[in-house]
Design a protein around this motif. Structure first.
Motif, PDB file in Angstrom:
ATOM      1  N   THR A   4       0.854  -1.179   0.000  1.00  0.00           N
ATOM      2  CA  THR A   4       0.000   0.000   0.000  1.00  0.00           C
ATOM      3  C   THR A   4       0.895   1.236   0.000  1.00  0.00           C
ATOM      4  O   THR A   4       2.083   1.159   0.335  1.00  0.00           O
ATOM      5  N   TRP A   5       0.321   2.357  -0.403  1.00  0.00           N
ATOM      6  CA  TRP A   5       1.045   3.627  -0.440  1.00  0.00           C
ATOM      7  C   TRP A   5       0.482   4.530   0.651  1.00  0.00           C
ATOM      8  O   TRP A   5      -0.717   4.780   0.704  1.00  0.00           O
ATOM      9  N   LEU A   6       1.366   4.997   1.548  1.00  0.00           N
ATOM     10  CA  LEU A   6       0.983   5.928   2.596  1.00  0.00           C
ATOM     11  C   LEU A   6       1.167   7.341   2.066  1.00  0.00           C
ATOM     12  O   LEU A   6       2.291   7.768   1.794  1.00  0.00           O
ATOM     13  N   SER A   7       0.074   8.047   1.900  1.00  0.00           N
ATOM     14  CA  SER A   7       0.090   9.410   1.375  1.00  0.00           C
ATOM     15  C   SER A   7      -0.122  10.375   2.534  1.00  0.00           C
ATOM     16  O   SER A   7      -1.116  10.262   3.264  1.00  0.00           O
ATOM     17  N   ASP A  22      -4.462   2.235  -2.055  1.00  0.00           N
ATOM     18  CA  ASP A  22      -4.223   1.022  -2.832  1.00  0.00           C
ATOM     19  C   ASP A  22      -3.632   1.390  -4.192  1.00  0.00           C
ATOM     20  O   ASP A  22      -4.325   1.932  -5.050  1.00  0.00           O
ATOM     21  N   PRO A  23      -2.340   1.119  -4.427  1.00  0.00           N
ATOM     22  CA  PRO A  23      -1.723   1.462  -5.706  1.00  0.00           C
ATOM     23  C   PRO A  23      -2.404   0.803  -6.900  1.00  0.00           C
ATOM     24  O   PRO A  23      -2.309   1.314  -8.026  1.00  0.00           O
ATOM     25  N   TYR A  24      -3.077  -0.316  -6.671  1.00  0.00           N
ATOM     26  CA  TYR A  24      -3.691  -1.074  -7.756  1.00  0.00           C
ATOM     27  C   TYR A  24      -5.082  -0.552  -8.110  1.00  0.00           C
ATOM     28  O   TYR A  24      -5.710  -1.030  -9.062  1.00  0.00           O
ATOM     29  N   GLY A  25      -5.564   0.415  -7.332  1.00  0.00           N
ATOM     30  CA  GLY A  25      -6.813   1.073  -7.666  1.00  0.00           C
ATOM     31  C   GLY A  25      -8.065   0.297  -7.356  1.00  0.00           C
ATOM     32  O   GLY A  25      -9.149   0.628  -7.855  1.00  0.00           O
ATOM     33  N   THR A  26      -7.976  -0.726  -6.512  1.00  0.00           N
ATOM     34  CA  THR A  26      -9.148  -1.557  -6.195  1.00  0.00           C
ATOM     35  C   THR A  26      -9.828  -1.122  -4.900  1.00  0.00           C
ATOM     36  O   THR A  26     -11.039  -0.918  -4.863  1.00  0.00           O
ATOM     37  N   ASP A  27      -9.052  -0.998  -3.833  1.00  0.00           N
ATOM     38  CA  ASP A  27      -9.616  -0.680  -2.522  1.00  0.00           C
ATOM     39  C   ASP A  27      -9.632   0.824  -2.277  1.00  0.00           C
ATOM     40  O   ASP A  27      -8.714   1.546  -2.689  1.00  0.00           O
ATOM     41  N   ALA A  28     -10.655   1.282  -1.586  1.00  0.00           N
ATOM     42  CA  ALA A  28     -10.747   2.695  -1.232  1.00  0.00           C
ATOM     43  C   ALA A  28      -9.674   3.068  -0.221  1.00  0.00           C
ATOM     44  O   ALA A  28      -9.235   2.232   0.587  1.00  0.00           O
ATOM     45  N   ALA A  29      -9.242   4.318  -0.266  1.00  0.00           N
ATOM     46  CA  ALA A  29      -8.235   4.808   0.675  1.00  0.00           C
ATOM     47  C   ALA A  29      -8.819   4.874   2.083  1.00  0.00           C
ATOM     48  O   ALA A  29     -10.020   5.083   2.266  1.00  0.00           O
ATOM     49  N   SER A  30      -7.942   4.700   3.096  1.00  0.00           N
ATOM     50  CA  SER A  30      -8.371   4.738   4.494  1.00  0.00           C
ATOM     51  C   SER A  30      -7.563   5.780   5.257  1.00  0.00           C
ATOM     52  O   SER A  30      -6.332   5.820   5.152  1.00  0.00           O
ATOM     53  N   GLN A  31      -8.241   6.618   6.008  1.00  0.00           N
ATOM     54  CA  GLN A  31      -7.586   7.583   6.876  1.00  0.00           C
ATOM     55  C   GLN A  31      -7.023   6.838   8.081  1.00  0.00           C
ATOM     56  O   GLN A  31      -7.686   5.978   8.663  1.00  0.00           O
ATOM     57  N   ARG A  32      -5.779   7.193   8.485  1.00  0.00           N
ATOM     58  CA  ARG A  32      -5.135   6.499   9.601  1.00  0.00           C
ATOM     59  C   ARG A  32      -4.788   7.484  10.722  1.00  0.00           C
ATOM     60  O   ARG A  32      -3.632   7.854  10.932  1.00  0.00           O
TER      61      ARG A  32
END
Length: 380
Positions: free
Chosen positions: A139-142, A155-165
């Motif tokens: 995963t990519w941490l932005s 998700d770099p692969y564009g499948t899963d939605a981003a999650s706030q951490r």
């Protein structure tokens, strides 16, 4: 003494004191000194305005505000931090968007022949996404570079939605680097009196919960202490723990072989935190390096084979400089005609023979003029 053999400095008080030696006796040749690049001198600028060593070539893979060739996706403005991920026989390059009102991150998908076959968004609706880091679970941490900014796991692969951490702390985030050996993630903070953090997930591979810690120093000894309130309100995370070690403008962050390398732009330094010995060293300091080629230190990455570090400049003369394990610092490439920009997001593809990076504002000097490049050649 060489970086590959032993860590050379320990923090004493507010500064770094060197304890270097070689097989022939004491040496104080570090931090890294100006010298010849292992790749040789830079050649004349190519058609893309990039000066490279002999045997290397460049190409433009995306331009801000323009459709990525071969796709229907418009590349984002102000491209910043990035990373590469394996994708079958190809790979993916992720890139942040450092725009205050419409940040986020995008991705370029390459096939085995290095042709772009897709481009898409992996995060949107965030603010000033500057740097970040890749995780071992792909995963990519932005990271948001704003007061009380968040880390977003994408998700770099564009499948899963981003999650706030939010458990990773709310502060002016810059970069992240994963240490799978200790199962922690190091985090830098881009303010002049910033701190250096690590996040300890409750479960490695799941960033939904865990403990945010800050590096402290007392009597010359370094310690990690929990941050009582990672939410950072009303007291900023960097001001909650006594004896917090201060860093002048934390920037890029890269982990390899037990060491977390990170940069500070306020004093133009590259640091090395030795997680095994719990010591801190100065790898590069432009104030201690005659005719320093590297200024405006920013994003950082490295090569797994040679141990070379590649440090991008925010300003300076628009170079990516190399720091070798033999403590030589030298230019690897220079972008010409773009003095109003900065270099961001250096990252190698999985094979290590292609380097990706962006000029955030390109020739125009505006966020809409960013250019993302690929450099190909025989890297060490």
């Amino acid at each position: 003494m060489k970086r590959r053999n032993v860590m050379r400095a320990a923090v004493v008080g507010a500064g770094s004191v060197a304890f270097g030696f070689t097989m022939t006796g004491p040496s104080f040749a570090y931090p890294a000194q100006t010298g010849p690049s292992p790749y040789g001198s830079l050649q004349s600028a190519d058609a893309n305005g990039i000066r490279l060593p002999a045997g290397f070539t460049s190409r433009i893979v995306a331009r801000s505000s323009q459709t990525v060739p071969g796709t229907s996706y418009t590349w984002h403005g102000a491209p910043d931090g990035g990373a590469c991920f394996a994708d079958g026989n190809g790979w993916i390059y992720t890139s942040n968007c450092e725009i205050s009102s419409a940040g986020g991150a995008g991705a370029l998908r390459f096939d085995s022949s290095a042709q772009v076959v897709d481009a898409y968004s992996i995060l949107s609706g965030t603010r000033n996404n500057c740097a970040g880091g890749a995780t071992p679970w792909d995963t990519w941490l932005s990271c948001e570079e704003v007061d009380r900014g968040y880390v977003y796991e994408t998700d770099p692969y564009g499948t899963d939605a981003a999650s706030q951490r939010p458990a990773m702390g709310r502060f002016k985030h810059e970069a992240a680097a994963c240490d799978a050996d200790r199962q922690v993630i190091y985090l830098t903070e881009d303010v002049s009196d910033g701190a250096f953090y690590r996040f300890v997930p409750s479960t490695w591979g799941n960033l939904a919960s865990g403990t945010l810690q800050v590096l402290t120093e007392s009597g010359g000894a370094l310690s990690w202490k929990p941050v009582p309130d990672p939410d950072g309100s009303p007291t900023a995370t960097r001001n909650q723990v006594s004896n917090t070690k201060r860093f002048n403008g934390g920037e890029g962050c890269y982990y390899a072989g037990g060491i977390c390398f990170f940069t500070t732009k306020g004093d133009n330094k590259v640091w090395a935190y030795d997680a095994v010995a719990n010591t801190l060293a100065t790898v590069y300091d432009d104030g201690l390096t005659p005719n320093p080629p590297l200024t405006g230190v920013d994003n950082i990455t490295g090569t797994s084979g040679s141990g070379d570090l590649f440090v991008a400049e925010d300003g300076g003369n628009m170079e990516i400089c190399i720091i070798t394990p033999d403590d030589i610092v030298a230019p690897f490439l220079r972008i010409t005609g773009q003095s109003g920009s900065e270099i961001c997001g250096p990252a190698f593809n999985p094979a290590g023979d292609r380097l990706y990076f962006s000029s955030q504002r390109g020739t125009s000097g505006s966020s809409s003029g960013g250019i993302t490049y690929e450099v190909t050649g025989s890297f060490r």
